[in-house]
Design a protein around this motif. Structure first.
Motif, PDB file in Angstrom:
ATOM      1  N   GLY A   5       0.815  -1.198   0.000  1.00 28.50           N
ATOM      2  CA  GLY A   5       0.000   0.000   0.000  1.00 28.50           C
ATOM      3  C   GLY A   5       0.858   1.260   0.000  1.00 28.50           C
ATOM      4  N   GLU A   6       0.742   2.028  -1.071  1.00 30.89           N
ATOM      5  CA  GLU A   6       1.526   3.252  -1.206  1.00 30.89           C
ATOM      6  C   GLU A   6       0.785   4.437  -0.589  1.00 30.89           C
ATOM      7  N   SER A   7       1.564   5.415  -0.145  1.00 32.79           N
ATOM      8  CA  SER A   7       1.024   6.671   0.352  1.00 32.79           C
ATOM      9  C   SER A   7       2.056   7.758   0.141  1.00 32.79           C
ATOM     10  N   GLY A   8       1.613   9.005   0.263  1.00 34.33           N
ATOM     11  CA  GLY A   8       2.531  10.124   0.197  1.00 34.33           C
ATOM     12  C   GLY A   8       2.504  10.917  -1.088  1.00 34.33           C
ATOM     13  N   GLY A   9       1.726  10.471  -2.057  1.00 40.45           N
ATOM     14  CA  GLY A   9       1.647  11.227  -3.301  1.00 40.45           C
ATOM     15  C   GLY A   9       0.870  12.526  -3.117  1.00 40.45           C
ATOM     16  N   GLY A  10       0.911  13.364  -4.138  1.00 41.81           N
ATOM     17  CA  GLY A  10       0.191  14.625  -4.059  1.00 41.81           C
ATOM     18  C   GLY A  10       0.663  15.599  -5.106  1.00 41.81           C
ATOM     19  N   LEU A  11       0.267  16.845  -4.926  1.00 42.71           N
ATOM     20  CA  LEU A  11       0.621  17.930  -5.839  1.00 42.71           C
ATOM     21  C   LEU A  11       1.734  18.752  -5.212  1.00 42.71           C
ATOM     22  N   VAL A  12       2.779  18.987  -5.989  1.00 43.88           N
ATOM     23  CA  VAL A  12       3.902  19.768  -5.495  1.00 43.88           C
ATOM     24  C   VAL A  12       4.427  20.637  -6.632  1.00 43.88           C
ATOM     25  N   GLN A  13       4.997  21.758  -6.287  1.00 48.80           N
ATOM     26  CA  GLN A  13       5.587  22.626  -7.302  1.00 48.80           C
ATOM     27  C   GLN A  13       6.960  22.095  -7.719  1.00 48.80           C
ATOM     28  N   ALA A  14       7.356  22.448  -8.900  1.00 48.75           N
ATOM     29  CA  ALA A  14       8.690  22.072  -9.379  1.00 48.75           C
ATOM     30  C   ALA A  14       9.749  22.567  -8.394  1.00 48.75           C
ATOM     31  N   GLY A  15      10.718  21.716  -8.139  1.00 45.32           N
ATOM     32  CA  GLY A  15      11.746  22.034  -7.163  1.00 45.32           C
ATOM     33  C   GLY A  15      11.434  21.555  -5.757  1.00 45.32           C
ATOM     34  N   GLY A  16      10.205  21.130  -5.550  1.00 44.65           N
ATOM     35  CA  GLY A  16       9.795  20.672  -4.226  1.00 44.65           C
ATOM     36  C   GLY A  16      10.147  19.219  -3.979  1.00 44.65           C
ATOM     37  N   SER A  17       9.679  18.717  -2.837  1.00 48.51           N
ATOM     38  CA  SER A  17       9.998  17.358  -2.406  1.00 48.51           C
ATOM     39  C   SER A  17       8.747  16.627  -1.955  1.00 48.51           C
ATOM     40  N   TRP A  36      10.404   0.834  -6.834  1.00 47.67           N
ATOM     41  CA  TRP A  36       9.406   1.823  -7.200  1.00 47.67           C
ATOM     42  C   TRP A  36       9.413   1.950  -8.715  1.00 47.67           C
ATOM     43  N   PHE A  37       8.215   1.905  -9.279  1.00 45.85           N
ATOM     44  CA  PHE A  37       8.013   2.128 -10.698  1.00 45.85           C
ATOM     45  C   PHE A  37       7.123   3.354 -10.857  1.00 45.85           C
ATOM     46  N   ARG A  38       7.083   3.890 -12.056  1.00 44.20           N
ATOM     47  CA  ARG A  38       6.141   4.959 -12.331  1.00 44.20           C
ATOM     48  C   ARG A  38       5.622   4.829 -13.760  1.00 44.20           C
ATOM     49  N   GLN A  39       4.432   5.358 -13.949  1.00 45.08           N
ATOM     50  CA  GLN A  39       3.854   5.378 -15.281  1.00 45.08           C
ATOM     51  C   GLN A  39       3.159   6.710 -15.498  1.00 45.08           C
ATOM     52  N   ALA A  40       3.665   7.444 -16.469  1.00 47.91           N
ATOM     53  CA  ALA A  40       3.072   8.724 -16.851  1.00 47.91           C
ATOM     54  C   ALA A  40       2.037   8.484 -17.942  1.00 47.91           C
ATOM     55  N   PRO A  41       1.085   9.411 -18.090  1.00 51.50           N
ATOM     56  CA  PRO A  41       0.058   9.242 -19.127  1.00 51.50           C
ATOM     57  C   PRO A  41       0.677   9.061 -20.506  1.00 51.50           C
ATOM     58  N   THR A  91       5.938  13.758 -13.042  1.00 52.16           N
ATOM     59  CA  THR A  91       4.516  13.508 -12.854  1.00 52.16           C
ATOM     60  C   THR A  91       4.143  12.129 -13.372  1.00 52.16           C
ATOM     61  N   ALA A  92       3.531  11.331 -12.498  1.00 52.32           N
ATOM     62  CA  ALA A  92       3.180   9.959 -12.863  1.00 52.32           C
ATOM     63  C   ALA A  92       2.452   9.306 -11.691  1.00 52.32           C
ATOM     64  N   LEU A 120      -0.567   8.907  -6.944  1.00 54.30           N
ATOM     65  CA  LEU A 120      -0.336   9.906  -7.983  1.00 54.30           C
ATOM     66  C   LEU A 120       0.564  11.021  -7.474  1.00 54.30           C
ATOM     67  N   VAL A 121       1.583  11.314  -8.245  1.00 55.94           N
ATOM     68  CA  VAL A 121       2.465  12.449  -7.987  1.00 55.94           C
ATOM     69  C   VAL A 121       2.317  13.425  -9.146  1.00 55.94           C
ATOM     70  N   THR A 122       1.958  14.648  -8.819  1.00 50.35           N
ATOM     71  CA  THR A 122       1.804  15.687  -9.837  1.00 50.35           C
ATOM     72  C   THR A 122       2.731  16.839  -9.500  1.00 50.35           C
TER      73      THR A 122
END
Length: 125
Positions: A5-17, A36-41, A91-92, A120-122
């Protein structure tokens, strides 16, 4: 059977963490290589980072080297992905995956056995 179960994703500005966490069920987490894998649209899924069962050995794809750090806490059955200096191209949907009962203390295995549902990380520009 391992549940992730993943957690911690969200919306962040470029340069953020952001720090992603993946909690795993079961008693044999310490024997599993994690990744960890990722998939972007519109793009294929890619392996971002991986860690060996002991945590001593890690792998990073070139695009995240120096910015992302994978770690694990075997006492808590949890693997983390610390993401710094985030870019819009990060973003993915990020997925945690496990390779069960590995023989060697190496981070990279093909054919992961279990997957989480993703977070989701945006990253906005």
């Amino acid at each position: 059977q391992v549940q992730l179960g993943e957690s911690g994703g969200g919306l962040v500005q470029a340069g953020g963490s952001l720090r992603l966490s993946c909690a795993a069920s079961g008693r044999t987490f310490f024997n599993n290589a994690m990744a960890w894998f990722r998939q972007a649209p519109g793009k294929e899924r890619e392996r971002v980072a991986a860690i060996s069962r002991s945590g001593s050995n890690t792998y990073y794809t070139d695009s995240v080297k120096g910015r992302f750090t994978i770690s694990r806490d075997n006492a808590k059955n949890t693997v983390y992905l610390q993401m710094n200096s985030l870019k819009p191209e990060d973003t993915a949907v990020y997925y945690c995956a496990a390779k069960e009962a590995v023989k060697f203390d190496m981070p990279y295995y093909l054919g992961m056995d279990y997957w989480g549902k993703g977070t989701l990380v945006t990253v906005s520009s």
